[in-house]
Design an enzyme around this catalytic site. Structure first.
Site, mmCIF file in Angstrom:
data_model
loop_
_atom_site.group_PDB
_atom_site.id
_atom_site.type_symbol
_atom_site.label_atom_id
_atom_site.label_comp_id
_atom_site.label_asym_id
_atom_site.label_seq_id
_atom_site.Cartn_x
_atom_site.Cartn_y
_atom_site.Cartn_z
ATOM 1 N N PRO A 141 35.212 81.143 -54.855
ATOM 2 C CA PRO A 141 33.936 81.839 -54.804
ATOM 3 C C PRO A 141 33.747 82.753 -56.025
ATOM 4 O O PRO A 141 34.695 83.419 -56.448
ATOM 5 C CB PRO A 141 33.997 82.658 -53.511
ATOM 6 C CG PRO A 141 35.409 82.642 -53.065
ATOM 7 C CD PRO A 141 36.100 81.498 -53.735
ATOM 8 N N SER A 193 36.245 83.643 -63.072
ATOM 9 C CA SER A 193 35.878 83.546 -64.498
ATOM 10 C C SER A 193 37.076 83.146 -65.336
ATOM 11 O O SER A 193 36.969 82.292 -66.227
ATOM 12 C CB SER A 193 35.369 84.893 -65.024
ATOM 13 O OG SER A 193 34.421 85.421 -64.161
ATOM 14 N N ASP A 248 44.356 88.295 -65.395
ATOM 15 C CA ASP A 248 43.761 87.120 -64.735
ATOM 16 C C ASP A 248 44.010 85.822 -65.503
ATOM 17 O O ASP A 248 44.517 84.847 -64.933
ATOM 18 C CB ASP A 248 42.247 87.295 -64.540
ATOM 19 C CG ASP A 248 41.923 88.285 -63.436
ATOM 20 O OD1 ASP A 248 42.809 89.046 -63.032
ATOM 21 O OD2 ASP A 248 40.748 88.304 -62.995
#
Ligand code: MEV
Length: 333
Positions: free
Chosen positions: A109, A117, A160
Site C-alpha cells: 500500500p 517508494s 528504506d
C-alpha cells in the site's frame, strides 16, 4: 529484451524517530513486493505504466521534460516521480538516448509507511540496469536508491532503499548499515487505512524536543537502548520462544515511548491493544505514526491477531520477513 524485477517492503522494527537524533534503528524487509517490468521502446521516451499500485490504474509518459499525461492521484504521482528518477539515474550510467518502458504492479500500500517508494525505486533500478547490461551489486543498487530518495524528497536516512535492496534485517546507525543474521519473525502488520505525514510528525517531535529537551532526551536515549538490546537478541543464540518474548516486551516499551512523543493515534493504539489482547507477545507502531501501520509479533497465533486487528477496524497483513531483497524474476530475450 524484457526484464522483470521485484523488491520488498520494509518495517522499522525499532528506533523510528529516535533515529533522527543519531540513535540506532533496526528495519527488516517483509514479503510484500513491488514488481517492475522493463523493456526498451522506439521513441526515446520514458514511459511508465502503473496498473496496480493500490490506487486506481493509470498510465503516464514522459519525453525530455514534458509530461504527456499525468494522473490526478497525488499518491500515485509521487510514486511515479521515484520511478522516473530511478530510470533517469540508470540511463545516465548507460545510454541517455534509449527509450525505456516500465510497467509496475505492487502489493505494497502506498503511503502506509511500508517503504513503497523505496521498493519501487529499487525494483526499477534493478530491472532497468539489467536491461542496459549494467552489472550492479545489490549494495550499489541500494546506494542508487538512496540517491533517488534524496533527489525526490530532499532528505532521507537511506534505511528504506538499503533494506529493500539487501533484504533481511538491517541495523542502522549514523549512515552505517550492518546486516543482522536472518531469522523467521512471525509478524502481522496492521494498516490503519490512513497515512500521517512523516515530515510533519518529525517536525512535531522536534518542537517538543526543543521546548523540553530535559524530558524528551531521556525518552530518545531509552529508545536507542531498546534498539541495542534488540540487536543483541537478534545476534544471540537464545532459545526462540524466549527471544520472541523479550523482543515483544521491547516492542511494547518502544510503543509506549512513541506514544509519549505524541506520534500514536487512537486508531493505532486500538490496533496495538487489540493485537496484544489476542495474544501477540508485543505490538507497536512501525514508521512515523500519525496513521500508517503498526505491527505485532505473534509466534503462535498470527491468524487470531489478524482477526483482532480487523475487528478493531484495521487492515491486517500476515507477513514474513523477506530474506531476499531485490530479485531478478525473469529475463526474456
Ligand atoms: C519514518 O519511516 C521513520 C522516521 O524515523 C523518519 C526517518 O527516519 O527519516 C520517523
Amino acid at each position: 529484451m524484457r526484464v522483470l524485477a521485484s523488491a520488498p517492503a520494509k518495517v522499522i522494527l525499532f528506533g523510528e524517530h529516535s533515529v533522527v537524533y543519531g540513535k540506532p534503528a533496526i528495519a527488516a524487509a517483509i514479503d510484500l513486493r513491488t514488481y517492475v517490468r522493463a523493456g526498451f521502446n522506439e521513441n526515446g521516451a520514458i514511459k511508465i505504466e502503473a496498473r496496480d499500485i493500490k490506487v486506481p490504474g493509470l498510465t503516464v509518459s514522459f519525453s525530455e521534460n514534458e509530461i504527456y499525461f499525468e494522473s490526478d492521484y497525488g499518491k500515485a504521482a509521487e510514486v511515479l516521480s521515484y520511478v522516473r528518477q530511478a530510470i533517469e539515474l540508470v540511463r545516465e550510467e548507460a545510454d541517455k538516448r534509449k527509450g525505456v518502458t516500465v510497467s509496475i504492479t505492487s502489493q505494497i500500500p502506498v503511503g502506509a509507511g511500508l517503504g513503497s517508494s523505496a521498493a519501487v525505486a529499487i525494483a526499477t533500478i534493478g530491472a532497468v540496469s539489467r536491461l542496459f547490461g549494467l552489472e550492479l551489486t545489490r549494495e550499489e543498487i541500494g546506494k542508487l536508491g538512496h540517491k533517488v530518495e534524496l533527489l525526490v524528497q530532499g532528505a532521507s536516512s537511506g534505511i528504506d532503499p538499503t533494506v529493500s535492496a539487501l533484504g533481511g534485517f538491517i541495523h542502522y546507525e549514523n549512515r552505517k548499515f550492518e546486516r543482522l543474521p536472518f531469522m523467521e519473525l512471525p509478524i502481522v502488520v496492521g494498516y490503519t487505512g490512513s497515512s500521517g505525514s512523516t515530515k510533519e510528525l518529525v517536525a512535531m517531535v522536534r518542537r517538543t524536543y526543543e521546548e523540553m529537551p530535559e524530558v524528551v532526551e531521556p525518552l530518545l536515549v531509552a529508545m536507542g537502548r531498546i534498539v541495542e538490546k534488540a540487536r543483541g537478541l537478534l545476534l544471540s543464540e537464545v532459545e526462540e520462544r524466549a527471544r520472541f518474548e523479550e523482543l515483544g516486551r521491547l516492542m511494547n516499551i518502544n510503543h509506549g515511548l512513541l506514544d509519549a512523543l505524541g506520534v500514536s493515534t487512537k486508531k493505532l493504539s486500538e490496533l496495538v491493544y487489540a493485537a496484544r489482547t489476542a495474544g501477540a507477545v508485543g505490538a507497536k507502531i512501525t514508521g512515523a505514526g500519525g496513521g500508517g501501520c503498526m505491527y505485532a509479533l505473534a509466534p503462535e497465533n498470527q491468524s487470531e491477531v489478524a482477526t483482532a486487528i480487523k475487528i478493531a477496524g484495521g487492515v491486517p497483513m500476515i507477513t514474513k520477513i523477506s530474506r531476499e531483497g531485490l530479485r531478478i524474476e525473469e529475463v526474456k530475450p
